[in-house]
Motif scaffolding. Structure first.
Motif, PDB file in Angstrom:
ATOM      1  N   THR A 206       0.848  -1.192   0.000  1.00 48.21           N
ATOM      2  CA  THR A 206       0.000   0.000   0.000  1.00 48.21           C
ATOM      3  C   THR A 206       0.882   1.241   0.000  1.00 48.21           C
ATOM      4  O   THR A 206       1.902   1.286   0.708  1.00 48.21           O
ATOM      5  CB  THR A 206      -0.910   0.024   1.253  1.00 48.21           C
ATOM      6  OG1 THR A 206      -1.677  -1.176   1.294  1.00 48.21           O
ATOM      7  CG2 THR A 206      -1.851   1.219   1.226  1.00 48.21           C
ATOM      8  N   LEU A 207       0.497   2.233  -0.778  1.00 55.54           N
ATOM      9  CA  LEU A 207       1.240   3.488  -0.785  1.00 55.54           C
ATOM     10  C   LEU A 207       1.220   4.114   0.612  1.00 55.54           C
ATOM     11  O   LEU A 207       0.221   4.009   1.332  1.00 55.54           O
ATOM     12  CB  LEU A 207       0.638   4.454  -1.804  1.00 55.54           C
ATOM     13  CG  LEU A 207       0.796   4.069  -3.277  1.00 55.54           C
ATOM     14  CD1 LEU A 207      -0.005   5.026  -4.155  1.00 55.54           C
ATOM     15  CD2 LEU A 207       2.269   4.080  -3.695  1.00 55.54           C
ATOM     16  N   PRO A 208       2.313   4.771   1.011  1.00 52.40           N
ATOM     17  CA  PRO A 208       2.383   5.347   2.366  1.00 52.40           C
ATOM     18  C   PRO A 208       1.207   6.259   2.705  1.00 52.40           C
ATOM     19  O   PRO A 208       0.753   6.296   3.849  1.00 52.40           O
ATOM     20  CB  PRO A 208       3.707   6.106   2.349  1.00 52.40           C
ATOM     21  CG  PRO A 208       4.542   5.408   1.335  1.00 52.40           C
ATOM     22  CD  PRO A 208       3.578   4.943   0.275  1.00 52.40           C
ATOM     23  N   SER A 209       0.695   6.973   1.716  1.00 51.79           N
ATOM     24  CA  SER A 209      -0.393   7.925   1.963  1.00 51.79           C
ATOM     25  C   SER A 209      -1.687   7.257   2.404  1.00 51.79           C
ATOM     26  O   SER A 209      -2.572   7.926   2.964  1.00 51.79           O
ATOM     27  CB  SER A 209      -0.655   8.741   0.694  1.00 51.79           C
ATOM     28  OG  SER A 209      -1.004   7.878  -0.391  1.00 51.79           O
ATOM     29  N   HIS A 210      -1.822   5.945   2.179  1.00 53.78           N
ATOM     30  CA  HIS A 210      -3.090   5.278   2.448  1.00 53.78           C
ATOM     31  C   HIS A 210      -2.939   4.066   3.378  1.00 53.78           C
ATOM     32  O   HIS A 210      -3.849   3.245   3.462  1.00 53.78           O
ATOM     33  CB  HIS A 210      -3.749   4.855   1.134  1.00 53.78           C
ATOM     34  CG  HIS A 210      -4.350   5.997   0.384  1.00 53.78           C
ATOM     35  ND1 HIS A 210      -3.582   6.923  -0.305  1.00 53.78           N
ATOM     36  CD2 HIS A 210      -5.643   6.399   0.229  1.00 53.78           C
ATOM     37  CE1 HIS A 210      -4.369   7.828  -0.861  1.00 53.78           C
ATOM     38  NE2 HIS A 210      -5.622   7.528  -0.551  1.00 53.78           N
ATOM     39  N   ARG A 211      -1.828   3.992   4.059  1.00 54.05           N
ATOM     40  CA  ARG A 211      -1.662   2.889   5.008  1.00 54.05           C
ATOM     41  C   ARG A 211      -2.502   3.138   6.254  1.00 54.05           C
ATOM     42  O   ARG A 211      -2.792   4.272   6.604  1.00 54.05           O
ATOM     43  CB  ARG A 211      -0.183   2.722   5.361  1.00 54.05           C
ATOM     44  CG  ARG A 211       0.618   2.170   4.185  1.00 54.05           C
ATOM     45  CD  ARG A 211       2.112   2.148   4.401  1.00 54.05           C
ATOM     46  NE  ARG A 211       2.788   1.745   3.159  1.00 54.05           N
ATOM     47  CZ  ARG A 211       4.083   1.893   2.931  1.00 54.05           C
ATOM     48  NH1 ARG A 211       4.872   2.433   3.859  1.00 54.05           N
ATOM     49  NH2 ARG A 211       4.599   1.501   1.775  1.00 54.05           N
ATOM     50  N   GLY A 212      -2.899   2.051   6.903  1.00 50.08           N
ATOM     51  CA  GLY A 212      -3.713   2.159   8.105  1.00 50.08           C
ATOM     52  C   GLY A 212      -5.203   2.263   7.849  1.00 50.08           C
ATOM     53  O   GLY A 212      -5.974   2.501   8.782  1.00 50.08           O
ATOM     54  N   ARG A 213      -5.629   2.059   6.601  1.00 50.10           N
ATOM     55  CA  ARG A 213      -7.051   2.158   6.268  1.00 50.10           C
ATOM     56  C   ARG A 213      -7.661   0.805   5.891  1.00 50.10           C
ATOM     57  O   ARG A 213      -8.766   0.742   5.356  1.00 50.10           O
ATOM     58  CB  ARG A 213      -7.257   3.168   5.135  1.00 50.10           C
ATOM     59  CG  ARG A 213      -6.938   4.597   5.569  1.00 50.10           C
ATOM     60  CD  ARG A 213      -7.053   5.608   4.443  1.00 50.10           C
ATOM     61  NE  ARG A 213      -8.377   5.660   3.855  1.00 50.10           N
ATOM     62  CZ  ARG A 213      -8.728   6.557   2.910  1.00 50.10           C
ATOM     63  NH1 ARG A 213      -7.829   7.458   2.484  1.00 50.10           N
ATOM     64  NH2 ARG A 213      -9.945   6.548   2.414  1.00 50.10           N
ATOM     65  N   GLY A 214      -6.941  -0.264   6.167  1.00 49.97           N
ATOM     66  CA  GLY A 214      -7.501  -1.598   5.968  1.00 49.97           C
ATOM     67  C   GLY A 214      -7.396  -2.137   4.564  1.00 49.97           C
ATOM     68  O   GLY A 214      -8.013  -3.168   4.259  1.00 49.97           O
ATOM     69  N   ALA A 215      -6.620  -1.488   3.696  1.00 49.00           N
ATOM     70  CA  ALA A 215      -6.568  -1.932   2.299  1.00 49.00           C
ATOM     71  C   ALA A 215      -6.079  -3.372   2.187  1.00 49.00           C
ATOM     72  O   ALA A 215      -6.683  -4.191   1.481  1.00 49.00           O
ATOM     73  CB  ALA A 215      -5.675  -1.001   1.481  1.00 49.00           C
ATOM     74  N   GLN A 216      -4.992  -3.702   2.865  1.00 45.00           N
ATOM     75  CA  GLN A 216      -4.436  -5.037   2.692  1.00 45.00           C
ATOM     76  C   GLN A 216      -5.316  -6.114   3.311  1.00 45.00           C
ATOM     77  O   GLN A 216      -5.430  -7.219   2.768  1.00 45.00           O
ATOM     78  CB  GLN A 216      -3.009  -5.093   3.248  1.00 45.00           C
ATOM     79  CG  GLN A 216      -1.982  -4.403   2.361  1.00 45.00           C
ATOM     80  CD  GLN A 216      -1.977  -4.937   0.935  1.00 45.00           C
ATOM     81  OE1 GLN A 216      -2.151  -6.136   0.696  1.00 45.00           O
ATOM     82  NE2 GLN A 216      -1.782  -4.040  -0.028  1.00 45.00           N
ATOM     83  N   SER A 217      -5.955  -5.829   4.443  1.00 47.85           N
ATOM     84  CA  SER A 217      -6.882  -6.807   5.016  1.00 47.85           C
ATOM     85  C   SER A 217      -8.032  -7.094   4.048  1.00 47.85           C
ATOM     86  O   SER A 217      -8.432  -8.251   3.853  1.00 47.85           O
ATOM     87  CB  SER A 217      -7.430  -6.302   6.351  1.00 47.85           C
ATOM     88  OG  SER A 217      -6.405  -6.221   7.322  1.00 47.85           O
ATOM     89  N   ALA A 218      -8.551  -6.042   3.432  1.00 45.32           N
ATOM     90  CA  ALA A 218      -9.636  -6.228   2.464  1.00 45.32           C
ATOM     91  C   ALA A 218      -9.147  -6.944   1.211  1.00 45.32           C
ATOM     92  O   ALA A 218      -9.866  -7.766   0.626  1.00 45.32           O
ATOM     93  CB  ALA A 218     -10.248  -4.879   2.099  1.00 45.32           C
ATOM     94  N   LEU A 219      -7.925  -6.664   0.790  1.00 45.07           N
ATOM     95  CA  LEU A 219      -7.370  -7.349  -0.375  1.00 45.07           C
ATOM     96  C   LEU A 219      -7.112  -8.821  -0.075  1.00 45.07           C
ATOM     97  O   LEU A 219      -7.273  -9.678  -0.956  1.00 45.07           O
ATOM     98  CB  LEU A 219      -6.080  -6.661  -0.832  1.00 45.07           C
ATOM     99  CG  LEU A 219      -6.279  -5.346  -1.586  1.00 45.07           C
ATOM    100  CD1 LEU A 219      -4.968  -4.577  -1.690  1.00 45.07           C
ATOM    101  CD2 LEU A 219      -6.856  -5.605  -2.978  1.00 45.07           C
ATOM    102  N   LEU A 220      -6.715  -9.144   1.142  1.00 48.00           N
ATOM    103  CA  LEU A 220      -6.583 -10.550   1.534  1.00 48.00           C
ATOM    104  C   LEU A 220      -7.929 -11.262   1.418  1.00 48.00           C
ATOM    105  O   LEU A 220      -8.018 -12.370   0.881  1.00 48.00           O
ATOM    106  CB  LEU A 220      -6.051 -10.646   2.965  1.00 48.00           C
ATOM    107  CG  LEU A 220      -4.566 -10.302   3.175  1.00 48.00           C
ATOM    108  CD1 LEU A 220      -4.270 -10.101   4.657  1.00 48.00           C
ATOM    109  CD2 LEU A 220      -3.672 -11.405   2.608  1.00 48.00           C
ATOM    110  N   THR A 221      -8.979 -10.612   1.911  1.00 49.05           N
ATOM    111  CA  THR A 221     -10.319 -11.198   1.857  1.00 49.05           C
ATOM    112  C   THR A 221     -10.787 -11.390   0.421  1.00 49.05           C
ATOM    113  O   THR A 221     -11.324 -12.449   0.055  1.00 49.05           O
ATOM    114  CB  THR A 221     -11.307 -10.307   2.617  1.00 49.05           C
ATOM    115  OG1 THR A 221     -10.915 -10.229   3.996  1.00 49.05           O
ATOM    116  CG2 THR A 221     -12.719 -10.850   2.532  1.00 49.05           C
ATOM    117  N   ALA A 222     -10.598 -10.371  -0.412  1.00 52.04           N
ATOM    118  CA  ALA A 222     -11.053 -10.445  -1.800  1.00 52.04           C
ATOM    119  C   ALA A 222     -10.316 -11.539  -2.564  1.00 52.04           C
ATOM    120  O   ALA A 222     -10.924 -12.292  -3.349  1.00 52.04           O
ATOM    121  CB  ALA A 222     -10.851  -9.090  -2.479  1.00 52.04           C
TER     122      ALA A 222
END
Length: 276
Positions: A206-222
């Motif tokens: 995830t780009l530094p500007s958007h870390r901490g917003r759950g992107a990777q957890s959601a991408l793991l799920t998807a």
């Protein structure tokens, strides 16, 4: 072979295969620029990038499943790197596949211990959902070059030559790239590699500007859902073990959605110069 042993073997083979496809799918021009060579050997793969600007892409892995690891095999791996004129490479072998004389082999071939990775797995139906306010979905073919750019920028890798290599690799039919968007801006990326009964969850960043917003957890799920649709029973992944007193957000995300550690695997570093 027990169920746990089967998952361990599949996890190693899936990682070896997706790395092989990333590097072997490059165009002749990119292969020449990076000094790329990729071969199958001893049931695993040996990948060499002589002009690697990152120190990441030269590695040998996937051994010990179809054939035992022994001094002859490791000698041939190191000879391949010497023939390629490569100054260094990483050898990745699951700890239970290392031979009894591993210390002697390391001394003979100038191999030393490096960092440690954690290998993780889970049955898909046991995973917990991850959520984000960002839009998450598969990456269409026309955005693959942008996806590769995001991946490399997230990992601090230069885009010259590596960008076309990664983009070409992820167009392999076994790969399913996913991303997260903030409006029209792609801000996180990840990949699914389907390999038989397992789906490898790799290349998440995830780009530094958007870390901490759950992107990777959601991408793991998807990606786990996509792996289930492809007929996979398990998902597997790997990431660095944090140093004592520190943390690895990637590992935290994997644990949060329900992946569990299988084992810790040492990175064994071969160097051509015995004085280094």
């Amino acid at each position: 072979m027990s169920g746990q042993d089967t998952v361990r073997a599949l996890a190693e083979l899936a990682e070896a295969e997706f790395m092989f496809r990333y590097e072997s799918g490059a165009s002749p021009e990119v292969r020449d620029a990076l000094g790329l060579a990729a071969v199958r050997m001893g049931g695993g793969v040996v990948l060499s990038m002589r002009h690697d600007p990152t120190g990441y892409w030269s590695k040998a892995l996937g051994f010990g499943v179809d054939a035992p690891v022994d001094a002859d095999l490791i000698g041939r791996v190191c000879d391949f790197y010497r023939t390629q004129g490569n100054p260094a490479a990483v050898i990745q072998i699951a700890p239970d596949r290392l031979p009894a004389d591993w210390d002697d082999i390391c001394a003979r071939e100038n191999i030393t211990g490096g960092s440690t990775w954690v290998k993780l797995a889970a049955e898909i139906e046991t995973l917990r959902p991850g959520r984000t306010d960002l839009r998450v979905g598969p990456v269409p073919a026309e955005l693959v070059d942008q996806w590769a750019s995001v991946v490399l920028r997230c990992f601090g890798m230069p885009e010259e030559h590596l960008g076309p290599m990664v983009a070409a690799g992820v167009r392999d039919p076994g790969f399913q790239p996913y991303a997260a968007w903030d409006g029209d801006e792609m801000v996180a990326a990840a990949n699914l590699f389907v390999h038989g009964a397992v789906g490898s969850l790799n290349t998440g960043a995830t780009l530094p500007s958007h870390r901490g917003r759950g992107a990777q957890s959601a991408l793991l799920t998807a990606r786990a859902a996509a792996a289930a649709r492809a007929g996979c029973r398990w998902v597997v992944s790997e990431t660095g073990r944090p140093d004592p007193g520190s943390s690895n957000p990637s590992l935290n995300n994997m644990l949060r959605v329900g992946l569990t550690p299988l084992y810790e695997r040492r990175n064994w570093v071969w160097r051509a110069d015995p004085t280094e």
